[in-house]
Motif scaffolding. Structure first.
Motif, short mmCIF file in Angstrom:
data_model
loop_
_atom_site.label_atom_id
_atom_site.label_comp_id
_atom_site.label_asym_id
_atom_site.label_seq_id
_atom_site.Cartn_x
_atom_site.Cartn_y
_atom_site.Cartn_z
N ALA A 56 -6.93 -0.87 -9.76
CA ALA A 56 -5.88 -0.78 -8.75
C ALA A 56 -6.52 -0.94 -7.39
O ALA A 56 -7.62 -0.45 -7.15
CB ALA A 56 -5.16 0.57 -8.85
N ARG A 57 -5.81 -1.63 -6.50
CA ARG A 57 -6.30 -1.76 -5.13
C ARG A 57 -5.12 -1.82 -4.16
O ARG A 57 -4.02 -2.25 -4.52
CB ARG A 57 -7.21 -2.97 -4.95
CG ARG A 57 -6.53 -4.30 -5.04
CD ARG A 57 -7.55 -5.45 -4.93
NE ARG A 57 -6.87 -6.72 -4.89
CZ ARG A 57 -6.72 -7.46 -3.79
NH1 ARG A 57 -7.22 -7.06 -2.65
NH2 ARG A 57 -6.08 -8.61 -3.84
N THR A 58 -5.38 -1.38 -2.94
CA THR A 58 -4.36 -1.35 -1.91
C THR A 58 -4.24 -2.73 -1.26
O THR A 58 -5.25 -3.32 -0.86
CB THR A 58 -4.72 -0.30 -0.84
OG1 THR A 58 -4.90 0.95 -1.48
CG2 THR A 58 -3.63 -0.20 0.22
N ILE A 59 -3.01 -3.21 -1.14
CA ILE A 59 -2.75 -4.47 -0.43
C ILE A 59 -2.27 -4.16 0.99
O ILE A 59 -2.70 -4.79 1.94
CB ILE A 59 -1.69 -5.31 -1.18
CG1 ILE A 59 -2.15 -5.61 -2.61
CG2 ILE A 59 -1.34 -6.58 -0.42
CD1 ILE A 59 -3.42 -6.43 -2.72
N SER A 60 -1.36 -3.21 1.12
CA SER A 60 -0.86 -2.72 2.40
C SER A 60 -0.51 -1.25 2.20
O SER A 60 -0.59 -0.76 1.07
CB SER A 60 0.36 -3.55 2.85
OG SER A 60 1.47 -3.28 2.03
N PRO A 61 -0.12 -0.54 3.25
CA PRO A 61 0.13 0.90 3.08
C PRO A 61 1.11 1.27 1.96
O PRO A 61 1.00 2.35 1.40
CB PRO A 61 0.66 1.34 4.44
CG PRO A 61 0.05 0.37 5.39
CD PRO A 61 -0.01 -0.94 4.65
N ASP A 100 0.56 11.60 -1.87
CA ASP A 100 -0.79 11.07 -2.04
C ASP A 100 -1.42 11.53 -3.35
O ASP A 100 -2.08 10.75 -4.03
CB ASP A 100 -1.68 11.49 -0.87
CG ASP A 100 -1.32 10.79 0.43
OD1 ASP A 100 -0.58 9.77 0.38
OD2 ASP A 100 -1.76 11.25 1.50
N ALA A 101 -1.20 12.78 -3.72
CA ALA A 101 -1.78 13.32 -4.96
C ALA A 101 -1.21 12.65 -6.20
O ALA A 101 -1.86 12.63 -7.24
CB ALA A 101 -1.54 14.82 -5.03
N PHE A 106 0.43 7.23 -10.71
CA PHE A 106 1.42 6.15 -10.76
C PHE A 106 0.74 4.81 -10.94
O PHE A 106 1.17 3.97 -11.74
CB PHE A 106 2.28 6.13 -9.49
CG PHE A 106 3.55 6.91 -9.59
CD1 PHE A 106 4.72 6.31 -10.04
CD2 PHE A 106 3.59 8.25 -9.25
CE1 PHE A 106 5.89 7.02 -10.15
CE2 PHE A 106 4.76 8.98 -9.36
CZ PHE A 106 5.91 8.37 -9.80
N LEU A 107 -0.35 4.58 -10.18
CA LEU A 107 -1.04 3.29 -10.22
C LEU A 107 -1.75 3.04 -11.55
O LEU A 107 -1.81 1.91 -12.02
CB LEU A 107 -2.06 3.19 -9.08
CG LEU A 107 -1.49 3.06 -7.69
CD1 LEU A 107 -2.59 3.20 -6.64
CD2 LEU A 107 -0.75 1.74 -7.52
N LEU A 108 -2.29 4.09 -12.16
CA LEU A 108 -3.10 3.89 -13.36
C LEU A 108 -2.39 4.25 -14.66
O LEU A 108 -2.95 4.04 -15.74
CB LEU A 108 -4.41 4.69 -13.23
CG LEU A 108 -5.30 4.25 -12.06
CD1 LEU A 108 -6.55 5.12 -11.99
CD2 LEU A 108 -5.67 2.78 -12.13
#
Length: 172
Positions: A56-61, A100-101, A106-108
């Motif tokens: 997973a990686r951030t593209i925008s906020p 945030d926690a 959610f992403l993984l």
């Protein structure tokens, strides 16, 4: 003045978390069939070694890319390579009102669960088009993979919960 928690005003409903798939796509696909003529004569099914990884990686906020990486290696009777299939399948996800926690789970867990059926179909089609029975992956318990990753992190050195770029670490 003390900072007040960000709570909804009286009578205002809290905003529900939302997760949206913006798009999904094949990032990389490879199929190698080095010895089909030899393996087609064999009556034994090949042994298949399968690896799954989630990144997973951030593209925008509020937008994230989640990639499922599959690696399947089929070996014949003498450990000869029958086929190798590799797929990197990704989705772009938009999240809103997720603490945030809760973002990393959610992403993984949730994001890979949503795109897995599409990646599964691609691998089945590629292996079938390569002359073999379709490789039908069993459903993956991404929550269990995530828990295993958390256990690995707990056993590792402090600061191991990111990939070094401030991104969530991968689930294996």
């Amino acid at each position: 003045m003390a900072d007040a928690p960000n709570t909804p005003a009286e009578g205002e409903m809290p905003k529900a978390p939302s997760l949206r798939i913006l798009t999904q796509f094949i990032k990389d696909l490879s199929f190698e069939n080095p010895s089909y003529t030899d393996s087609a004569r064999s009556s034994k099914p090949p042994n298949i070694d399968l690896g799954i990884d989630v990144q997973a990686r951030t593209i925008s906020p509020d937008t994230y890319e989640v990639t499922l990486n599959f690696s399947a290696r089929a070996a014949g009777e003498n450990d000869d390579v029958v086929f190798i299939a590799e797929l990197a399948y990704a989705g772009l996800f938009q999240m809103a009102n997720i603490a945030d926690a809760d973002r990393e789970p959610f992403l993984l867990i949730e994001c890979p669960r949503m795109i897995f059926p599409f990646a599964r179909r691609i691998l089945a089609d590629v292996t079938r088009d390569g002359g073999f029975p379709p490789l039908m992956l069993d459903p993956v318990d991404f929550a269990n993979l995530y828990r295993a990753q958390l256990a690995k992190r707990a056993a590792a050195a402090p600061g191991a919960d990111t990939n070094g770029n401030g991104e969530p670490a991968a689930a294996n």
